[in-house]
Motif scaffolding. Structure first.
Motif, PDB file in Angstrom:
ATOM      1  N   TYR A 256       0.851  -1.174   0.000  1.00 21.91           N
ATOM      2  CA  TYR A 256       0.000   0.000   0.000  1.00 21.91           C
ATOM      3  C   TYR A 256       0.893   1.232   0.000  1.00 21.91           C
ATOM      4  O   TYR A 256       2.082   1.147   0.290  1.00 21.91           O
ATOM      5  CB  TYR A 256      -0.911   0.022   1.226  1.00 21.91           C
ATOM      6  CG  TYR A 256      -2.000  -1.031   1.215  1.00 21.91           C
ATOM      7  CD1 TYR A 256      -3.332  -0.670   1.019  1.00 21.91           C
ATOM      8  CD2 TYR A 256      -1.705  -2.370   1.420  1.00 21.91           C
ATOM      9  CE1 TYR A 256      -4.333  -1.627   1.019  1.00 21.91           C
ATOM     10  CE2 TYR A 256      -2.695  -3.333   1.415  1.00 21.91           C
ATOM     11  CZ  TYR A 256      -4.013  -2.948   1.219  1.00 21.91           C
ATOM     12  OH  TYR A 256      -5.009  -3.904   1.222  1.00 21.91           O
ATOM     13  N   ARG A 257       0.313   2.386  -0.311  1.00 21.76           N
ATOM     14  CA  ARG A 257       1.077   3.617  -0.243  1.00 21.76           C
ATOM     15  C   ARG A 257       0.201   4.741   0.281  1.00 21.76           C
ATOM     16  O   ARG A 257      -1.021   4.697   0.170  1.00 21.76           O
ATOM     17  CB  ARG A 257       1.671   3.985  -1.607  1.00 21.76           C
ATOM     18  CG  ARG A 257       0.660   4.461  -2.639  1.00 21.76           C
ATOM     19  CD  ARG A 257       1.332   4.691  -3.982  1.00 21.76           C
ATOM     20  NE  ARG A 257       0.444   5.318  -4.940  1.00 21.76           N
ATOM     21  CZ  ARG A 257       0.748   5.535  -6.213  1.00 21.76           C
ATOM     22  NH1 ARG A 257       1.939   5.169  -6.682  1.00 21.76           N
ATOM     23  NH2 ARG A 257      -0.130   6.125  -7.012  1.00 21.76           N
ATOM     24  N   GLN A 258       0.843   5.763   0.846  1.00 20.16           N
ATOM     25  CA  GLN A 258       0.128   6.895   1.403  1.00 20.16           C
ATOM     26  C   GLN A 258       0.961   8.160   1.256  1.00 20.16           C
ATOM     27  O   GLN A 258       2.094   8.225   1.722  1.00 20.16           O
ATOM     28  CB  GLN A 258      -0.206   6.664   2.873  1.00 20.16           C
ATOM     29  CG  GLN A 258      -1.091   7.729   3.479  1.00 20.16           C
ATOM     30  CD  GLN A 258      -1.585   7.345   4.851  1.00 20.16           C
ATOM     31  OE1 GLN A 258      -0.967   6.540   5.544  1.00 20.16           O
ATOM     32  NE2 GLN A 258      -2.712   7.917   5.247  1.00 20.16           N
TER      33      GLN A 258
ATOM     34  N   LYS B 270      -3.355  12.298   2.547  1.00 22.95           N
ATOM     35  CA  LYS B 270      -4.218  11.502   1.692  1.00 22.95           C
ATOM     36  C   LYS B 270      -4.459  10.125   2.287  1.00 22.95           C
ATOM     37  O   LYS B 270      -3.758   9.694   3.192  1.00 22.95           O
ATOM     38  CB  LYS B 270      -3.610  11.375   0.292  1.00 22.95           C
ATOM     39  CG  LYS B 270      -3.456  12.702  -0.438  1.00 22.95           C
ATOM     40  CD  LYS B 270      -2.918  12.516  -1.833  1.00 22.95           C
ATOM     41  CE  LYS B 270      -2.789  13.844  -2.556  1.00 22.95           C
ATOM     42  NZ  LYS B 270      -2.241  13.681  -3.921  1.00 22.95           N
ATOM     43  N   GLN B 271      -5.479   9.452   1.775  1.00 24.12           N
ATOM     44  CA  GLN B 271      -5.816   8.112   2.223  1.00 24.12           C
ATOM     45  C   GLN B 271      -4.767   7.096   1.780  1.00 24.12           C
ATOM     46  O   GLN B 271      -4.177   7.224   0.705  1.00 24.12           O
ATOM     47  CB  GLN B 271      -7.178   7.692   1.668  1.00 24.12           C
ATOM     48  CG  GLN B 271      -8.373   8.369   2.323  1.00 24.12           C
ATOM     49  CD  GLN B 271      -8.760   7.677   3.595  1.00 24.12           C
ATOM     50  OE1 GLN B 271      -8.406   8.132   4.687  1.00 24.12           O
ATOM     51  NE2 GLN B 271      -9.480   6.572   3.491  1.00 24.12           N
ATOM     52  N   ARG B 272      -4.555   6.095   2.619  1.00 22.11           N
ATOM     53  CA  ARG B 272      -3.726   4.979   2.206  1.00 22.11           C
ATOM     54  C   ARG B 272      -4.450   4.204   1.109  1.00 22.11           C
ATOM     55  O   ARG B 272      -5.647   3.932   1.213  1.00 22.11           O
ATOM     56  CB  ARG B 272      -3.422   4.073   3.398  1.00 22.11           C
ATOM     57  CG  ARG B 272      -2.431   2.970   3.098  1.00 22.11           C
ATOM     58  CD  ARG B 272      -2.048   2.208   4.355  1.00 22.11           C
ATOM     59  NE  ARG B 272      -1.372   3.061   5.326  1.00 22.11           N
ATOM     60  CZ  ARG B 272      -0.821   2.625   6.453  1.00 22.11           C
ATOM     61  NH1 ARG B 272      -0.861   1.333   6.745  1.00 22.11           N
ATOM     62  NH2 ARG B 272      -0.235   3.473   7.283  1.00 22.11           N
ATOM     63  N   GLU B 273      -3.730   3.851   0.051  1.00 23.37           N
ATOM     64  CA  GLU B 273      -4.339   3.189  -1.079  1.00 23.37           C
ATOM     65  C   GLU B 273      -3.590   1.915  -1.443  1.00 23.37           C
ATOM     66  O   GLU B 273      -2.381   1.801  -1.246  1.00 23.37           O
ATOM     67  CB  GLU B 273      -4.406   4.126  -2.294  1.00 23.37           C
ATOM     68  CG  GLU B 273      -3.055   4.599  -2.796  1.00 23.37           C
ATOM     69  CD  GLU B 273      -3.172   5.599  -3.937  1.00 23.37           C
ATOM     70  OE1 GLU B 273      -4.289   5.836  -4.434  1.00 23.37           O
ATOM     71  OE2 GLU B 273      -2.123   6.152  -4.338  1.00 23.37           O
ATOM     72  N   LEU B 274      -4.335   0.986  -1.992  1.00 19.46           N
ATOM     73  CA  LEU B 274      -3.769  -0.284  -2.410  1.00 19.46           C
ATOM     74  C   LEU B 274      -2.906  -0.105  -3.651  1.00 19.46           C
ATOM     75  O   LEU B 274      -3.301   0.565  -4.601  1.00 19.46           O
ATOM     76  CB  LEU B 274      -4.892  -1.283  -2.709  1.00 19.46           C
ATOM     77  CG  LEU B 274      -4.481  -2.624  -3.313  1.00 19.46           C
ATOM     78  CD1 LEU B 274      -3.739  -3.462  -2.280  1.00 19.46           C
ATOM     79  CD2 LEU B 274      -5.701  -3.374  -3.828  1.00 19.46           C
TER      80      LEU B 274
ATOM     81  N   ALA C 154      -3.643  -2.026  -8.515  1.00 19.82           N
ATOM     82  CA  ALA C 154      -4.422  -0.830  -8.766  1.00 19.82           C
ATOM     83  C   ALA C 154      -4.251  -0.418 -10.222  1.00 19.82           C
ATOM     84  O   ALA C 154      -3.180  -0.596 -10.810  1.00 19.82           O
ATOM     85  CB  ALA C 154      -3.966   0.307  -7.847  1.00 19.82           C
TER      86      ALA C 154
END
Length: 120
Positions: free
Chosen positions: A37-39, A43-47, A60
């Motif tokens: 995941y990254r953030q 911002k929101q953490r995203e897959l 993604a």
């Protein structure tokens, strides 16, 4: 009881490549799912992507075709090969693992993260 440690982050120019590594350790009975995941700040953490126990991968849409997730044969490590990096890829990248523990419980585990910065 499990620990995840990321490495391989750093500063790279747009269009360049990086390879991130995640090492799992501890009293682990089984590896169910591992991924990244990254953030970015604020911002929101995203897959980014995952790999299941049978080796199937998901990505993604915004990284598909540029990034590749893989694991070692012992399933104790997961890797993220990042090519054609863009400035918008700049973020803290986190390793994730869903693990089976010896007594039968399932544990969700996160690493501390590694910084990836892509300059324009």
């Amino acid at each position: 009881q499990a620990q995840l440690v990321e490495s391989g982050g750093g500063l790279v120019q747009a269009g360049g490549s990086l390879r991130l590594s995640c090492a799992a350790s501890g009293n682990i009975f089984s590896f169910i799912t591992m991924g990244w995941y990254r953030q970015a700040p604020g911002k929101q953490r995203e897959l980014v992507g995952t790999i299941s126990n049978n080796g199937r991968t998901t990505y993604a849409d915004f990284v598909k075709g540029r990034f590749t997730i893989s694991r070692d044969s012992a399933k104790t490590g997961v890797y993220l090969q990042m090519n054609s990096l863009k400035p918008e890829d700049t973020a803290v990248y986190y390793c994730y693992a869903k693990l089976g523990l010896p007594h039968g419980s399932i544990s969700d585990n996160w690493g501390r993260g590694t910084q990836v910065t892509v300059s324009s």
